[in-house]
Design an enzyme around this catalytic site. Structure first.
Site, PDB file in Angstrom:
ATOM      1  N   HIS A 192       5.795 -22.712 -20.625  1.00 57.97           N
ATOM      2  CA  HIS A 192       6.672 -22.978 -19.470  1.00 57.97           C
ATOM      3  C   HIS A 192       5.769 -24.107 -19.025  1.00 57.97           C
ATOM      4  O   HIS A 192       5.908 -23.769 -17.698  1.00 57.97           O
ATOM      5  CB  HIS A 192       7.599 -22.251 -18.763  1.00 57.97           C
ATOM      6  CG  HIS A 192       8.611 -23.613 -18.181  1.00 57.97           C
ATOM      7  ND1 HIS A 192       9.993 -23.054 -18.064  1.00 57.97           N
ATOM      8  CD2 HIS A 192       9.175 -24.419 -18.034  1.00 57.97           C
ATOM      9  CE1 HIS A 192      10.746 -23.745 -17.683  1.00 57.97           C
ATOM     10  NE2 HIS A 192      10.062 -24.647 -16.811  1.00 57.97           N
TER      11      HIS A 192
ATOM     12  N   LEU B  56       4.887 -31.299 -18.255  1.00 60.43           N
ATOM     13  CA  LEU B  56       4.159 -32.680 -18.740  1.00 60.43           C
ATOM     14  C   LEU B  56       4.225 -33.825 -18.742  1.00 60.43           C
ATOM     15  O   LEU B  56       3.552 -35.287 -18.641  1.00 60.43           O
ATOM     16  CB  LEU B  56       3.114 -32.445 -20.141  1.00 60.43           C
ATOM     17  CG  LEU B  56       2.841 -30.733 -20.225  1.00 60.43           C
ATOM     18  CD1 LEU B  56       1.650 -31.164 -21.541  1.00 60.43           C
ATOM     19  CD2 LEU B  56       1.309 -31.225 -18.486  1.00 60.43           C
ATOM     20  N   ARG B  57       5.814 -34.555 -18.478  1.00 60.88           N
ATOM     21  CA  ARG B  57       6.501 -35.681 -17.850  1.00 60.88           C
ATOM     22  C   ARG B  57       6.132 -36.815 -18.670  1.00 60.88           C
ATOM     23  O   ARG B  57       6.702 -37.771 -18.321  1.00 60.88           O
ATOM     24  CB  ARG B  57       5.438 -36.148 -16.290  1.00 60.88           C
ATOM     25  CG  ARG B  57       6.364 -34.773 -15.411  1.00 60.88           C
ATOM     26  CD  ARG B  57       7.064 -34.412 -15.140  1.00 60.88           C
ATOM     27  NE  ARG B  57       7.627 -33.536 -13.680  1.00 60.88           N
ATOM     28  CZ  ARG B  57       8.773 -32.609 -13.954  1.00 60.88           C
ATOM     29  NH1 ARG B  57       9.561 -33.315 -14.599  1.00 60.88           N
ATOM     30  NH2 ARG B  57       8.795 -32.273 -12.918  1.00 60.88           N
TER      31      ARG B  57
ATOM     32  N   ASN C 101      12.477 -32.080 -20.743  1.00 60.81           N
ATOM     33  CA  ASN C 101      13.486 -33.258 -19.321  1.00 60.81           C
ATOM     34  C   ASN C 101      12.723 -34.056 -19.561  1.00 60.81           C
ATOM     35  O   ASN C 101      11.777 -34.238 -17.880  1.00 60.81           O
ATOM     36  CB  ASN C 101      13.694 -32.037 -18.250  1.00 60.81           C
ATOM     37  CG  ASN C 101      12.498 -31.593 -17.461  1.00 60.81           C
ATOM     38  OD1 ASN C 101      11.476 -31.220 -18.022  1.00 60.81           O
ATOM     39  ND2 ASN C 101      12.501 -31.389 -15.794  1.00 60.81           N
TER      40      ASN C 101
ATOM     41  N   ASP D 130      16.189 -27.514 -20.260  1.00 58.93           N
ATOM     42  CA  ASP D 130      16.079 -26.972 -19.530  1.00 58.93           C
ATOM     43  C   ASP D 130      15.695 -27.423 -18.497  1.00 58.93           C
ATOM     44  O   ASP D 130      15.283 -29.042 -18.392  1.00 58.93           O
ATOM     45  CB  ASP D 130      14.108 -26.699 -19.160  1.00 58.93           C
ATOM     46  CG  ASP D 130      13.295 -26.727 -17.987  1.00 58.93           C
ATOM     47  OD1 ASP D 130      14.253 -25.527 -17.140  1.00 58.93           O
ATOM     48  OD2 ASP D 130      12.488 -26.701 -17.655  1.00 58.93           O
TER      49      ASP D 130
ATOM     50  N   HIS E  74      17.358 -22.467 -18.781  1.00 61.87           N
ATOM     51  CA  HIS E  74      17.711 -22.985 -17.176  1.00 61.87           C
ATOM     52  C   HIS E  74      19.009 -22.044 -16.543  1.00 61.87           C
ATOM     53  O   HIS E  74      19.799 -22.957 -17.047  1.00 61.87           O
ATOM     54  CB  HIS E  74      17.149 -24.259 -17.099  1.00 61.87           C
ATOM     55  CG  HIS E  74      17.261 -23.919 -15.209  1.00 61.87           C
ATOM     56  ND1 HIS E  74      16.394 -24.514 -14.899  1.00 61.87           N
ATOM     57  CD2 HIS E  74      17.883 -23.801 -14.422  1.00 61.87           C
ATOM     58  CE1 HIS E  74      16.738 -24.936 -13.361  1.00 61.87           C
ATOM     59  NE2 HIS E  74      17.587 -24.412 -13.028  1.00 61.87           N
TER      60      HIS E  74
ATOM     61  N   ASP F 266       6.007 -23.027 -15.075  1.00 59.29           N
ATOM     62  CA  ASP F 266       6.837 -24.096 -14.583  1.00 59.29           C
ATOM     63  C   ASP F 266       6.160 -24.932 -13.542  1.00 59.29           C
ATOM     64  O   ASP F 266       6.703 -25.399 -12.523  1.00 59.29           O
ATOM     65  CB  ASP F 266       8.112 -22.831 -13.729  1.00 59.29           C
ATOM     66  CG  ASP F 266       9.469 -23.915 -13.446  1.00 59.29           C
ATOM     67  OD1 ASP F 266       9.089 -25.146 -14.657  1.00 59.29           O
ATOM     68  OD2 ASP F 266      10.800 -23.675 -13.164  1.00 59.29           O
TER      69      ASP F 266
ATOM     70  N   HIS G 147       5.095 -33.570  -8.873  1.00 62.47           N
ATOM     71  CA  HIS G 147       5.668 -34.450  -8.335  1.00 62.47           C
ATOM     72  C   HIS G 147       4.970 -35.883  -8.005  1.00 62.47           C
ATOM     73  O   HIS G 147       3.562 -35.243  -7.423  1.00 62.47           O
ATOM     74  CB  HIS G 147       7.116 -34.370  -7.984  1.00 62.47           C
ATOM     75  CG  HIS G 147       8.033 -34.203  -8.702  1.00 62.47           C
ATOM     76  ND1 HIS G 147       8.881 -34.588  -9.340  1.00 62.47           N
ATOM     77  CD2 HIS G 147       8.272 -32.632  -8.269  1.00 62.47           C
ATOM     78  CE1 HIS G 147       9.509 -32.918 -10.071  1.00 62.47           C
ATOM     79  NE2 HIS G 147       8.719 -32.686  -9.161  1.00 62.47           N
TER      80      HIS G 147
END
Lengths: 432, 303
Positions: free
Chosen positions: A62, A65-66, A96, A154, A181, A311, A315
């Protein structure tokens, strides 16, 4: 620091007297991406394994990696570089992103781009529903064929139970696990930290344990109804864990994971001098109480928890410097998860080293329905080497991840740092 | 002190000193020339990320009455929507040689953040639902003016406690000064966790008000109806409005308070606000000397 070999170069690596997690020692020889009985010639790289712990590389079920679309937060290169720097040889990425990973082409591109980097292996999970909207199922068979290893929305919470039921049934027939989630969005409301004494005194909107527990209870019923494989992500509370434990005794096909921050941090930190209303601790699900931390640790010991998922949620610094209401949820932790848990739990005698490694390697493969990684002859050479003796303090400024905002563990002295990570028989990270 | 973010680190003695100074300032404001040179040469900057004309004016006037230079930075939207971080805003303003920031922000902890970003003094003028310390000080000052001391006073605070920084700050301050606080609200607006030494909770208005020396009504945000905290305004009015009937349960000379702005005939009966027991306008008036006292203690106080 040795020069990293270019992709495609065949390497012969020997790790002499490798110290294994059970205390025994053996030579580990690597050629052509595999662990072999003997090298065909002189080793290109020789590592004195007697000073280190040598283990199958870690597997993170989990991480965020954006990519695609949020490259200001993380790129495949920085994310997978952070992974190998943390001793991870494989990462399951969350879908996501922007757009959500809900099409086979996106899955294929992620795998292709990651392969080209020669860092950790990337196993994308794909969205259970189109656009992660929780309404229409995505093309699960095509996504699986493209290489998706798991389906999840998620971040989204699958509010429509009927959709989740169909998604579980459909995925199960394909042999794919669905992960959730688990938070009831209406009970969570606008909560930004755990609901309790701290949230009410700080006047911050609270997110109660009941939001997680109620949703886990619902999803376990759907799991029982369908007999389908369900994986509960980043479980944060004693109550949620108790529900999964009970479901397991009933024989339900459920697994769960726990994240390092939920094991080591509590909501009371928000009222501390150092982290006063500090969004670096803002994460979903939220940090809970000390008794929840202890219950999760017990869950690691008694087998209720199947695996550790980082997780890892990068950011930008500017985003995490917004106020408590506006800042995004997430903590960047993939490169310190092993040293953190090793120092906090193994060194203090709270958890066996072999158990921790199991939770960070075979726990994930079992959850995904794969064979467990080993150091036996013929196994793929994904190997992590940790230094259990050298102390280094956490400093997010030196992270490989793009997310270099203050770490919740900033300044903490840890042991168990990865010194070398080998993926596909090649050195992907080396700090010796 | 470096700051007034809340009452952490403020002893009973130092708070009493501030209230004593406020008395002196109050006397100054009764003179024909309502200005003292105490903060001449100091620069005070209001930084307001939330609309609040009244609190801002009160602080501005307090600073001007003491001859400080006053800057005002207001931004209805948070700075981040403009792309500038709170830290950038404060660093920019600090370059203008600001001695004290007065901060109003919609999020808990914002004043603490400002305090980390600057060497200047910081006064919290309200951060989210968390704290509004000068409001609590002016409430304490108003009570002290009427009763001489807060020792043994029983104060009922009625209304939307959950979303109220005024309630939280009063629940922190008044017990420190010897008073007992009773917080009263419908269960949905009354976090159980706020119970503490000197602070009791009740959902029963009569119980809250019985024997009280003062009854403070809190402003009810009308949006609470849409978010499911309350069934209807009618039901709220019938159950929790502070009115003449309510006040029969309080002490005979009990004060009527409200931090403003009022929803007349919602949380407080309109006529009651104008009653001779009402000190609502006195609270507003006391805001200036109390804020003068706070600025004085922070900027030229000894410790």
């Amino acid at each position: 620091m040795v020069a990293l070999p270019k992709n495609g170069v065949i390497m012969k690596i020997e790790i002499k007297n490798a110290k294994l997690s059970d205390g025994s020692s053996q030579d580990v020889l690597i050629e052509n991406g595999l662990i072999v009985a003997a090298l065909s010639g002189a080793a290109d790289v020789s590592i004195d394994g007697s000073r280190y712990l040598v283990t199958p590389a870690l597997i993170d079920p989990h991480a965020h990696l954006r990519v695609p679309g949020q490259e200001e937060k993380e790129t495949l290169e920085t994310g997978l570089m952070a992974a190998v720097a943390g001793g991870y040889g494989s990462v399951v990425s969350m879908p996501n992103t922007s757009p959500a990973v809900d099409e086979p082409e996106l899955v294929q591109k992620l795998i292709r781009d990651a392969e080209a980097l020669g860092l950790a292996r990337l196993f994308p999970s794909a969205a259970l529903t189109r656009g992660r909207e929780g309404k229409l199922l995505s093309d699960a068979a095509a996504l699986k064929a493209a290489g998706a290893v798991m389906l999840t929305d998620d971040g989204g919470t699958n509010e429509d139970a009927g959709v989740l039921r169909r998604g579980l049934e459909y995925a199960h027939a394909l042999g794919l696990v669905v992960s959730v989630h688990a938070e009831d969005a209406s009970l969570r409301g606008d909560g930004v930290i755990n609901e309790g004494h701290t949230s009410e005194h700080l006047g911050l909107p609270g997110n109660p344990v009941a939001a997680e527990a109620a949703r886990i209870a619902r999803d376990l019923e759907i799991c029982a109804l369908t007999g389908s494989r369900l994986h509960v992500q980043h479980l944060s509370s004693a109550r949620g864990l108790a529900l999964v434990r009970e479901a397991k005794t009933r024989g339900l096909p459920v697994t769960c994971e726990v994240a390092p921050h939920h094991l080591t941090l509590t909501d009371t930190l928000f009222a501390s001098e150092r982290f006063y209303c500090d969004p670096v601790l803002k994460v979903a699900p939220p940090l809970r109480s000390q008794s929840d931390c202890l219950a999760l640790l017990e869950g690691l010991r008694d087998g209720t928890v199947d695996c550790i998922g980082t997780d890892h949620a990068p950011h930008t610094t500017a985003e995490k410097q917004r106020d408590m209401l506006e800042a995004p949820f997430g903590i960047a932790n993939i490169e310190i998860t092993f040293p953190l848990l090793y120092t906090r739990f193994v060194e203090t005698g709270k958890l066996e080293l072999s158990k921790l490694l199991e939770l960070m390697t075979s726990g994930a493969t079992n959850m995904l329905g794969w064979t467990a990684p080993t150091l036996e002859i013929g196994s793929v050479a994904d190997i992590a080497i940790f230094d259990l003796n050298t102390t280094k303090t956490v400093d997010s400024k030196t992270f490989k991840t793009k997310a270099r905002f203050d770490s919740p563990w900033q300044g903490e002295a840890l042991r168990g740092w990865a010194v070398c990570t080998i993926v596909r028989g090649k050195i992907a990270f080396d700090s010796r | 002190m470096k700051h007034l973010l809340d009452f952490q680190g403020w002893s009973k003695g130092s708070l009493e000193n501030v209230l004593e100074t406020a008395k002196v300032m109050s006397d100054v404001l009764d003179r024909p020339v309502k200005k003292v040179p105490a903060l001449q040469g100091f620069t005070i900057c209001n930084v307001f990320f939330e609309n609040s004309t009244r609190t801002r004016l009160s602080f501005e006037l307090a600073a001007r009455r003491m001859s400080a230079d006053v800057l005002t930075f207001t931004s209805a939207t948070s700075s981040t929507t403009k792309g500038e971080s709170l830290q950038d805003t404060i660093s920019t303003l600090e370059q203008m040689r600001v001695d004290c920031f007065i901060v109003r922000h919609g999020a808990s902890g914002a004043a603490h953040s400002v305090n980390k970003f600057t060497k200047a003094k910081v006064v919290n003028a309200g951060d989210g639902r968390r704290a509004h310390p000068t409001q609590a000080l002016l409430d304490a000052f108003t009570l002290q003016q009427r009763f001489g001391s807060l020792e043994g006073l029983e104060i009922a605070i009625v209304g939307d406690v959950r979303h109220s920084r005024v309630a939280r700050s009063n629940a922190e301050l008044l017990p420190k000064l010897g008073a007992k606080v009773r917080l009263c609200a419908p269960a949905t607006l009354l976090p159980r966790e706020l119970e503490a030494d000197g602070v009791t909770l009740t959902t029963n208005l009569k119980e809250a008000v019985s024997g009280a020396h003062a009854v403070m009504a809190l402003r009810l945000q009308l949006e609470r109806m849409n978010t499911g905290y309350l069934p209807s305004l009618e039901e709220y009015r019938a159950t929790y409005q502070v009115n003449s009937k309510t006040m029969k349960h309080a002490r005979e000379n009990a004060l009527i308070m409200h931090p403003g702005p009022m929803n007349r005939d919602l949380e407080i009966e309109g006529d009651l606000a104008d009653h001779n027991k009402s000190v609502i306008l006195e609270q507003v008036r006391n805001g200036v000397p109390v804020r003068m006292a706070v600025l004085y203690h922070l900027l030229v106080g000894k410790s």
